[in-house]
Enzyme design. Structure first.
Site, PDB file in Angstrom:
ATOM      1  N   GLU A 110      -5.938  -4.778  10.299  1.00 48.98           N
ATOM      2  CA  GLU A 110      -4.968  -3.789  10.647  1.00 48.98           C
ATOM      3  C   GLU A 110      -5.208  -2.798  11.928  1.00 48.98           C
ATOM      4  O   GLU A 110      -6.009  -1.783  11.812  1.00 48.98           O
ATOM      5  CB  GLU A 110      -4.810  -2.625   9.480  1.00 48.98           C
ATOM      6  CG  GLU A 110      -4.659  -3.087   8.218  1.00 48.98           C
ATOM      7  CD  GLU A 110      -3.671  -2.296   7.134  1.00 48.98           C
ATOM      8  OE1 GLU A 110      -2.643  -2.733   6.646  1.00 48.98           O
ATOM      9  OE2 GLU A 110      -4.338  -1.136   6.763  1.00 48.98           O
ATOM     10  N   ASN A 161       0.952  -1.190   0.052  1.00 45.00           N
ATOM     11  CA  ASN A 161       0.216  -0.044  -0.205  1.00 45.00           C
ATOM     12  C   ASN A 161       1.020   1.011   0.011  1.00 45.00           C
ATOM     13  O   ASN A 161       1.427   1.553   1.004  1.00 45.00           O
ATOM     14  CB  ASN A 161      -0.709  -0.036   1.221  1.00 45.00           C
ATOM     15  CG  ASN A 161      -1.765   1.070   1.428  1.00 45.00           C
ATOM     16  OD1 ASN A 161      -1.915   1.845   0.451  1.00 45.00           O
ATOM     17  ND2 ASN A 161      -2.434   1.303   2.278  1.00 45.00           N
ATOM     18  N   GLU A 177      -7.018   5.104   7.286  1.00 40.05           N
ATOM     19  CA  GLU A 177      -6.703   6.326   7.212  1.00 40.05           C
ATOM     20  C   GLU A 177      -7.922   6.948   6.476  1.00 40.05           C
ATOM     21  O   GLU A 177      -8.368   8.197   6.331  1.00 40.05           O
ATOM     22  CB  GLU A 177      -5.501   6.461   6.432  1.00 40.05           C
ATOM     23  CG  GLU A 177      -4.246   5.987   7.335  1.00 40.05           C
ATOM     24  CD  GLU A 177      -3.045   5.531   6.706  1.00 40.05           C
ATOM     25  OE1 GLU A 177      -2.923   5.724   5.390  1.00 40.05           O
ATOM     26  OE2 GLU A 177      -2.318   5.187   7.253  1.00 40.05           O
ATOM     27  N   LYS A 211       0.093   4.307  -0.276  1.00 39.48           N
ATOM     28  CA  LYS A 211      -0.457   5.342   0.467  1.00 39.48           C
ATOM     29  C   LYS A 211      -0.168   6.793  -0.721  1.00 39.48           C
ATOM     30  O   LYS A 211      -0.093   6.568  -1.935  1.00 39.48           O
ATOM     31  CB  LYS A 211       0.254   5.453   1.877  1.00 39.48           C
ATOM     32  CG  LYS A 211      -0.140   4.305   2.339  1.00 39.48           C
ATOM     33  CD  LYS A 211      -0.194   4.526   3.942  1.00 39.48           C
ATOM     34  CE  LYS A 211      -0.191   3.233   4.801  1.00 39.48           C
ATOM     35  NZ  LYS A 211      -0.397   3.225   6.391  1.00 39.48           N
ATOM     36  N   SER A 267       2.916  -2.059  10.360  1.00 34.36           N
ATOM     37  CA  SER A 267       4.380  -2.154  10.702  1.00 34.36           C
ATOM     38  C   SER A 267       4.882  -3.569  10.435  1.00 34.36           C
ATOM     39  O   SER A 267       5.761  -4.063  11.235  1.00 34.36           O
ATOM     40  CB  SER A 267       4.646  -1.636  12.473  1.00 34.36           C
ATOM     41  OG  SER A 267       4.149  -0.404  12.471  1.00 34.36           O
ATOM     42  N   HIS A 301      -9.776   1.366   4.221  1.00 35.10           N
ATOM     43  CA  HIS A 301      -8.341   1.616   5.133  1.00 35.10           C
ATOM     44  C   HIS A 301      -8.587   2.664   6.381  1.00 35.10           C
ATOM     45  O   HIS A 301      -9.483   3.609   6.083  1.00 35.10           O
ATOM     46  CB  HIS A 301      -7.421   2.120   4.327  1.00 35.10           C
ATOM     47  CG  HIS A 301      -5.939   2.201   4.918  1.00 35.10           C
ATOM     48  ND1 HIS A 301      -5.550   3.263   5.843  1.00 35.10           N
ATOM     49  CD2 HIS A 301      -5.026   1.401   4.969  1.00 35.10           C
ATOM     50  CE1 HIS A 301      -4.408   2.792   6.326  1.00 35.10           C
ATOM     51  NE2 HIS A 301      -4.026   1.685   5.700  1.00 35.10           N
ATOM     52  N   GLY A 336       2.168   2.366  10.870  1.00 39.08           N
ATOM     53  CA  GLY A 336       3.206   3.398  10.561  1.00 39.08           C
ATOM     54  C   GLY A 336       3.800   3.806  12.060  1.00 39.08           C
ATOM     55  O   GLY A 336       4.352   4.652  12.152  1.00 39.08           O
TER      56      GLY A 336
END
Ligand code: PGA
Length: 252
Positions: free
Chosen positions: A168, A9, A98, A11, A214, A96, A174
């Site tokens: 996730e 991904n 985010e 991003k 991560s 996702h 991250g």
């Protein structure tokens, strides 16, 4: 049986030129290899049409990171599932964390996006995961179940079997803080049970459930060794071909 998948991904990283260079490099790195998993790279929209013809489709699938919740029309700035599919991309990340947090995507909107992705022949990589607060309150299973049921469980079994799930935990994305192998396995087993309760054991056993947050070459092997962890959705470590290859190699 379900597939093992390592999906990148990207991003909002990489200019078009940088993205082309990374896709080419990854394609070269895998040229003489036979990965023991499916490999996918999910890129910004603008990269899709350039990157798709550059990679060997037998080895690397290409996907988008999102698509619109509308079919077409006056929705300035949006990119439809049909447009994504027209680039040759085969996958789309949906839900996702985010997107849920920063762009206010809801369970209902995501159900519409999943429908449109499937209608256009795309494989959704559907993300679920709890925030730290939920985990500390012991509510992670409840939250993940609501995300799954609310956006996916109205699908027929046939449609559901086209979905890839990515667990996730938001607190691990991250942050360098990975879920332990035991935490990942526990949630993946819970997700598989929830799918089995809804669609039966065969559908559940055939669903690929990826871990994300991560994940890197140094911890991928331990995570993927769990019986219910079928690969990873990789952010930071997908931005360099060597790092990403290290994760793909965890399946060797
Ligand atoms: P990360 O991101 O690997 O950089 O933690 C994973 C993701 O958000 O898909």
């Amino acid at each position: 049986m379900r597939k093992n998948i390592v999906a990148g991904n990207w991003k909002m990283n990489k200019t078009l030129q940088e993205g082309i260079a990374l896709a080419k490099e990854l394609n070269e790195v895998l040229a003489n290899e036979k990965p023991n998993c499916d490999v996918v790279i999910c890129t910004p929209f603008i990269h899709l049409a350039s990157v798709t013809p550059l990679v060997d489709p037998a080895k690397i699938g290409v996907g988008a990171e999102n698509c619109a919740d509308k079919e077409s029309g006056a929705f300035t700035g949006e990119v439809s599932a049909a447009m994504v599919a027209s680039t040759g991309a085969k996958y789309v990340i949906l839900g996702h964390s985010e997107r849920r947090a920063y762009y206010h995507e809801t369970i209902e909107t995501l159900a519409v996006k999943v429908r449109l992705a499937l209608d256009n022949g795309l494989t959704p990589i559907f993300c679920v995961g709890e925030v730290l607060e939920d985990r500390e309150a012991g509510k992670q299973n409840e939250v993940v179940h609501e995300q799954l049921a609310g956006s996916l469980f109205d699908l027929t079994a046939e449609d559901f079997s086209k979905i890839v799930i990515a667990y996730e935990p938001v607190w691990a994305i991250g942050t360098g803080k990975t879920a332990t192998a035991a935490q990942a396995q526990e949630m993946h087993a819970f997700i598989r049970r929830a799918i089995a309760d809804k669609y039966g054991k065969e559908v559940a056993d055939n669903t690929s459930i990826l871990y994300g947050g991560s994940c890197k070459a140094s911890n991928a092997k331990e995570l993927f060794a769990n019986p219910d962890v079928d690969g990873g959705l990789i952010g930071g470590a997908s931005l360099k071909a060597a790092d990403f290859k290290g994760i793909i190699d965890a399946f060797n």
